[in-house]
Write an enzyme that holds these catalytic residues in place. Structure first.
Site, PDB file in Angstrom:
ATOM      1  N   ARG A   1       0.843  -1.195   0.000  1.00  0.00           N
ATOM      2  CA  ARG A   1       0.000   0.000   0.000  1.00  0.00           C
ATOM      3  C   ARG A   1       0.877   1.245   0.000  1.00  0.00           C
ATOM      4  O   ARG A   1       0.518   2.279  -0.563  1.00  0.00           O
ATOM      5  CB  ARG A   1      -0.931   0.002   1.219  1.00  0.00           C
TER       6      ARG A   1
ATOM      7  N   TYR B   1     -14.607  16.223 -18.092  1.00  0.00           N
ATOM      8  CA  TYR B   1     -15.130  14.862 -18.037  1.00  0.00           C
ATOM      9  C   TYR B   1     -16.241  14.788 -16.986  1.00  0.00           C
ATOM     10  O   TYR B   1     -16.109  15.344 -15.888  1.00  0.00           O
ATOM     11  CB  TYR B   1     -13.990  13.893 -17.702  1.00  0.00           C
TER      12      TYR B   1
ATOM     13  N   ASP C   1      -5.190  18.463 -16.492  1.00  0.00           N
ATOM     14  CA  ASP C   1      -5.457  17.081 -16.891  1.00  0.00           C
ATOM     15  C   ASP C   1      -4.913  16.918 -18.313  1.00  0.00           C
ATOM     16  O   ASP C   1      -5.436  17.501 -19.258  1.00  0.00           O
ATOM     17  CB  ASP C   1      -6.957  16.801 -16.838  1.00  0.00           C
TER      18      ASP C   1
ATOM     19  N   LYS D   1      -6.267   5.386 -20.279  1.00  0.00           N
ATOM     20  CA  LYS D   1      -6.437   5.823 -21.652  1.00  0.00           C
ATOM     21  C   LYS D   1      -5.134   5.656 -22.447  1.00  0.00           C
ATOM     22  O   LYS D   1      -4.675   4.548 -22.644  1.00  0.00           O
ATOM     23  CB  LYS D   1      -6.945   7.265 -21.662  1.00  0.00           C
TER      24      LYS D   1
END
Length: 384
Positions: free
Chosen positions: A50, A102, A173, A198
């Site tokens: 983690r 988005y 972004d 993406k």
């Protein structure tokens, strides 16, 4: 060693990982949750996955290298990255954001972050001056460029100058163009975001997200948050993105070539009202994008004559899948009203230009003549 971006996609900054002695060309998948300690108070450098895992760490170094950043953090999804980033702000802080984002980002801002006391001003950067919205509690400017789905291009240099003038963070972004075509740090950005699902991954086979920063302070703050909230990317998914990045340059070039051919085709179609793509000469988007990026990308949006035609195209395509997401080797077509922006209030969608006759397309790397033929037969077969 100062290398080009295609080389960085494979080797990063050419830093050797000392933990593996096999000489493996493909970086190993360290599929482990925890690590043995040599003794009390001693560590191998890895304690619990983690916190950090060698495969994720290698991916983060590659992404930081591509963006020219100090540090990159890999998350379980793009939305996990944005959610974590919002934790650097506190109740009462104000953020100015581009209106055309988005839909998942808008949903997060409106239903999670505002609930937690963060205030947003959503504006159209092409039509409004963000400086008019700066207040005493404003902490950051948040943009996508090009925007999703209307492909608006925001001047990063100009926005960065404004942010620095008022001591604000500029968050960019960079999902649509990727670091292969656009490097926001070189233009003045402070934080870069990616949906690694993406273009970075590029194969529609995993979810991932990234935050890239260029200061020790932001790195330390975000490392503490990712350790605490546990949103880090798993080892196997990290390996998938590592593998995908190796072909980022050739995928971006081929997909852009296909997108440009599709744009030329659509602009000649009588049943297509509007085509939105940064690479269309004579537009403001073209000039701004050309000044700050080395390419126009493979994302495009187009508006047809009616909702009925839009739905017919989606149902009639034989090659191009009707599916959410983008940036993979497969060309995908999306209906923003019902998919990516379904949770955005209708009045906001319409104001941003997202009508029920708008379609978004992510060009892949297939033969462009096959993609154009598929679109043409879908359009031509419509009977009113």
């Amino acid at each position: 060693m100062d290398t080009g971006i295609a080389t960085k996609c494979i080797y990063g900054n050419h830093e050797k990982f000392e933990g593996d002695r096999t000489g493996a060309i493909s970086f190993p998948i360290y599929q482990t949750a925890t690590y043995a300690h040599p003794a009390v108070g001693q560590s191998t450098g890895y304690d619990y996955s983690r916190l950090q895992n060698p495969t994720r760490e290698q991916l983060e170094k590659i992404v930081a290298s591509l963006e020219g950043g100090l540090d990159a953090l890999a998350f379980s999804s793009g939305m996990a990255a944005i959610t974590t980033l919002m934790e650097i702000f506190k109740p009462g802080d104000h953020i100015i954001s581009e209106a055309d984002l988005y839909g998942g980002s808008i949903r997060l801002f409106d239903h999670i972050n505002q609930k937690n006391g963060i205030e947003f001003s959503r504006i159209n950067f092409a039509e409004e001056d963000p400086e008019n919205y700066i207040k005493e509690n404003t902490k950051a400017i948040y943009i996508e460029t090009p925007t999703n789905p209307m492909m608006n291009v925001i001047d990063i240099r100009k926005t960065a100058e404004l942010a620095k003038k008022h001591n604000l963070l500029l968050i960019v972004d960079n999902t649509f163009l990727s670091p292969y075509f656009q490097r926001p740090f070189e233009l003045g950005a402070d934080i870069i975001l990616h949906s690694g699902t993406k273009f970075l991954s590029g194969h529609n086979d995993t979810l991932a997200g990234f935050i890239v920063v260029n200061t020790p302070e932001l790195s330390e703050k975000l490392r503490y948050i990712i350790k605490t909230t546990g949103a880090g990317l798993a080892p196997f998914d990290s390996w998938l993105v590592l593998r995908g990045i190796k072909t980022l340059p050739i995928r971006m070039e081929k997909a852009q070539e296909n997108a440009q051919a599709i744009v030329e085709f659509l602009m000649q179609e009588k049943k297509v009202k509007n085509v939105y793509y940064p690479g269309i000469p004579g537009t403001n988007n073209y000039e701004v994008c050309k000044s700050q990026a080395s390419g126009f990308g493979s994302m495009l949006t187009f508006e047809v004559e009616s909702k009925e035609l839009a739905l017919h195209i989606l149902e009639s395509l034989k090659l191009i899948p009707f599916a959410e997401s983008l940036g993979g080797v497969e060309t995908l077509i999306t209906y923003p009203t019902a998919q990516t922006h379904a949770d955005v209030p209708e009045e906001i969608r319409i104001k941003n230009g997202i009508t029920d006759s708008v379609l978004r397309l992510s060009a892949g790397i297939e033969d462009k003549k096959d993609l154009i033929a598929d679109l043409k037969q879908a359009i031509d077969s419509f009977r009113e």
